[in-house]
Motif scaffolding. Structure first.
Motif, short mmCIF file in Angstrom:
data_model
loop_
_atom_site.label_atom_id
_atom_site.label_comp_id
_atom_site.label_asym_id
_atom_site.label_seq_id
_atom_site.Cartn_x
_atom_site.Cartn_y
_atom_site.Cartn_z
N UNK A 347 -1.67 29.20 31.29
CA UNK A 347 -0.60 29.33 30.57
C UNK A 347 -0.69 29.87 29.30
N UNK A 348 -2.72 30.14 28.60
CA UNK A 348 -2.57 30.16 27.49
C UNK A 348 -2.43 32.08 27.17
N UNK A 349 -3.08 32.71 28.51
CA UNK A 349 -2.49 34.18 28.16
C UNK A 349 -0.82 34.32 29.20
N UNK A 354 3.87 36.39 25.87
CA UNK A 354 5.42 36.44 26.12
C UNK A 354 5.83 35.98 24.43
N UNK A 355 4.80 35.77 24.13
CA UNK A 355 4.97 36.07 21.94
C UNK A 355 5.51 37.39 21.56
N UNK A 356 3.60 38.34 22.30
CA UNK A 356 3.84 39.93 21.95
C UNK A 356 5.12 40.12 22.22
N UNK A 357 5.71 39.74 23.83
CA UNK A 357 7.04 40.39 23.95
C UNK A 357 8.38 39.93 23.38
N UNK A 359 7.93 39.05 20.03
CA UNK A 359 7.13 39.53 18.47
C UNK A 359 8.10 41.22 18.55
N UNK A 360 7.96 41.77 19.59
CA UNK A 360 8.53 43.00 19.61
C UNK A 360 9.42 43.49 19.83
N UNK A 361 10.21 42.51 20.37
CA UNK A 361 11.86 42.46 21.19
C UNK A 361 12.94 42.70 19.35
N UNK A 362 11.88 41.44 18.31
CA UNK A 362 12.08 41.17 17.90
C UNK A 362 11.84 42.52 16.22
N UNK A 363 11.32 43.00 16.39
CA UNK A 363 10.70 43.74 15.34
C UNK A 363 11.89 44.77 16.14
N UNK A 364 11.24 45.29 17.03
CA UNK A 364 12.55 47.00 17.50
C UNK A 364 14.77 46.03 17.29
N UNK A 365 14.68 45.25 17.35
CA UNK A 365 16.40 44.53 16.89
C UNK A 365 15.82 45.14 15.22
N UNK A 366 14.74 45.27 14.40
CA UNK A 366 15.70 44.86 13.12
C UNK A 366 15.43 43.75 12.69
N UNK A 367 15.47 41.97 13.46
CA UNK A 367 15.39 41.35 12.84
C UNK A 367 13.93 41.24 11.86
N UNK A 368 14.06 39.50 11.33
CA UNK A 368 13.09 39.20 10.14
C UNK A 368 12.60 37.90 11.27
#
Length: 369
Positions: A347-349, A354-357, A359-368
C-alpha cells in the motif's frame, strides 16, 4: 482435476495465496472422491451439486453454508469477519444458448429476492463482446444479448480483470485455435459497498483449457513489515546460484521463481496468440512444463515453514499441517501495480507511485499547487 499436475497446481495456489474459498467447474471426477479432495486441499467443507458439474470447498476460517443449488448455479451464504451476511453464486453454464435460458431466469429470480452483497463467479459459457473472442468462425453479437439483458436485470457489473483477456482455449494448432473469455466475476452494488477492494487476476493456463481466476475481496488494511528468512530447499533447485546472483542487486518481492515463471507463461501465451507461430507455441508449452515442475518444490517449502519432517507422501495436505503453518505466521495479502514492466507491491509503495505520477502530470500540465 484428473491429472496430478492439475491437483498440484491447485494445492500450490491455495497455499501461496491463502485461499479460503475454491470452486471447480466440471472436475471430471466422481462425486465419491469429494471428501478425499477436501482433505487433500486442506479445506473444512465441500459440496458437489446435483449433476456433479460444480464443486465448492471452503476453509475453516469461513462460516459457509449452501443456500440453494441448481444444475447450473450453486449459491453459498457466508458470514464475514465483520458479521455481515454475503452470498456467492458459482456458475457453470451449459454450452448451448437454449440451455442457458434457465440459468438467466434463475439469476433474475435470485436477484429479486435478496438485499445483501452478492457475487456471481464462474464459467458462463458466453461472451459479452466481439473483443472477447479470437479465432474460429465470425462471432454474431446477437448471441450475447440474453446474457447482457440478464446482467442488466440483475443489477450486477463485471469487476474487470488483470492479465490475459481470454480465459479459455481449445488448445489446438494455429489454424484451428480459438480463445474466449468465458469466465468472469459479477457483483451487485451491495458487494462493492461491503468490500472496497475487488481484484480478479487471470492466471496462466496450466493443465486445463481454462485459466484459474484469483479473486481478492477485502477492505484496505494496514501494511506490516515482512522480515527476510532463508529457506534452504531453494538450494536444491537447478540454477539457484545464478538466479540469486542475477537478482541480488534487484528489488524483488514475493517468490522469485514462481512469480517469474507465472508471468513468463502468460507472456509466452500472449506472444503465441499474436504470432500463431509453431515455435512460439512450443516455447509456451515449455514454459508451462517448467512451471509445473516448480510446483513440486512447494511441499518442501511448506515442510520447512512448519519446521516439521514428513516421510509419508500426502501428509502435507492434512488439516493439522495447515493449522501448524497458519499458527506460525499470518501472511499479508497485498495488491500490486505494474510500472514499466516492474511490479510495485504494498500500500505504501503504491501510494508513493501514485503521488509521483500525479506530481509529474501536474508539473507537465503547467499547474502549481
Amino acid at each position: 482435476m484428473k491429472s496430478q499436475a492439475a491437483t498440484e497446481r491447485l494445492r500450490y495456489l491455495i497455499k501461496e495465496h491463502k485461499i479460503s474459498f475454491v470452486t471447480l467447474q466440471e472436475p471430471f471426477i466422481n462425486e465419491s472422491n469429494l471428501e478425499s479432495y477436501k482433505v487433500n486441499l486442506g479445506m473444512q467443507g465441500a459440496y458437489a451439486n446435483v449433476n456433479n458439474k460444480i464443486w465448492i470447498f471452503w476453509g475453516n476460517d469461513l462460516e459457509c453454508s449452501v443456500f440453494c443449488s441448481e444444475d447450473q448455479m450453486v449459491t453459498c451464504r457466508i458470514k464475514t469477519h465483520a458479521n455481515q451476511q454475503v452470498y456467492i453464486s458459482v456458475v457453470y453454464a451449459k454450452s448451448r444458448s437454449a440451455g442457458r435460458e434457465e440459468l438467466w431466469r434463475y439469476m433474475r429470480v435470485f436477484a429479486s429476492t435478496i438485499n445483501d452483497p452478492w457475487m456471481i463467479c464462474g464459467d458462463f459459457n458466453c461472451i459479452l463482446s466481439m473483443d472477447e473472442k479470437k479465432g474460429g468462425k465470425p462471432y454474431s453479437f446477437k448471441k450475447s444479448l440474453p446474457f447482457i439483458e440478464c446482467i442488466q436485470d440483475c443489477g450486477v457489473k463485471d469487476i474487470g480483470f488483470s492479465g490475459n483477456i481470454f480465459t479459455w482455449s481449445n488448445e489446438r494448432k494455429a489454424e484451428d485455435v480459438i480463445w474466449k473469455r468465458l469466465d468472469r466475476i459479477l457483483c451487485n452494488e451491495k458487494w462493492n459497498e461491503a468490500f472496497n477492494i475487488n481484484d480478479n487476476i487471470h492466471l496462466a493456463r496450466i493443465s486445463s483449457d481454462h485459466c484459474p481466476l484469483l479473486i481478492t475481496c477485502k477492505n484496505s488494511q494496514q501494511s506490516y513489515v515482512k522480515y527476510f528468512r532463508f529457506l534452504n530447499f531453494w538450494t536444491d533447485i537447478e540454477g539457484y546460484q545464478n538466479i540469486v546472483k542475477d537478482n541480488w542487486i534487484t528489488h524483488t518481492s514475493g517468490n522469485i521463481f514462481w512469480e517469474q515463471l507465472e508471468d513468463e507463461v502468460k507472456t509466452k501465451e500472449e506472444k503465441y496468440m499474436i504470432s500463431m507461430d509453431e515455435v512460439d507455441r512450443m516455447q509456451m508449452n515449455k514454459g508451462k512444463a517448467e512451471l509445473i515442475m516448480q510446483h513440486k518444490h512447494v511441499d518442501n517449502f511448506w515442510r520447512q515453514k512448519a519446521n516439521l519432517k514428513w516421510n509419508l507422501e500426502g501428509e502435507e495436505n492434512t488439516k493439522f499441517f495447515h493449522a501448524v503453518v497458519k499458527g506460525r505466521r499470518k501472511y499479508l495479502q497485498i495488491r500490486r501495480v505494474c510500472e514499466n514492466g516492474a511490479w510495485i507491491e504494498g500500500e505504501e509503495e503504491i501510494g508513493n507511485l501514485c503521488s509521483k505520477v500525479l506530481s509529474e502530470l501536474i508539473h507537465t500540465s503547467g499547474y502549481t499547487y
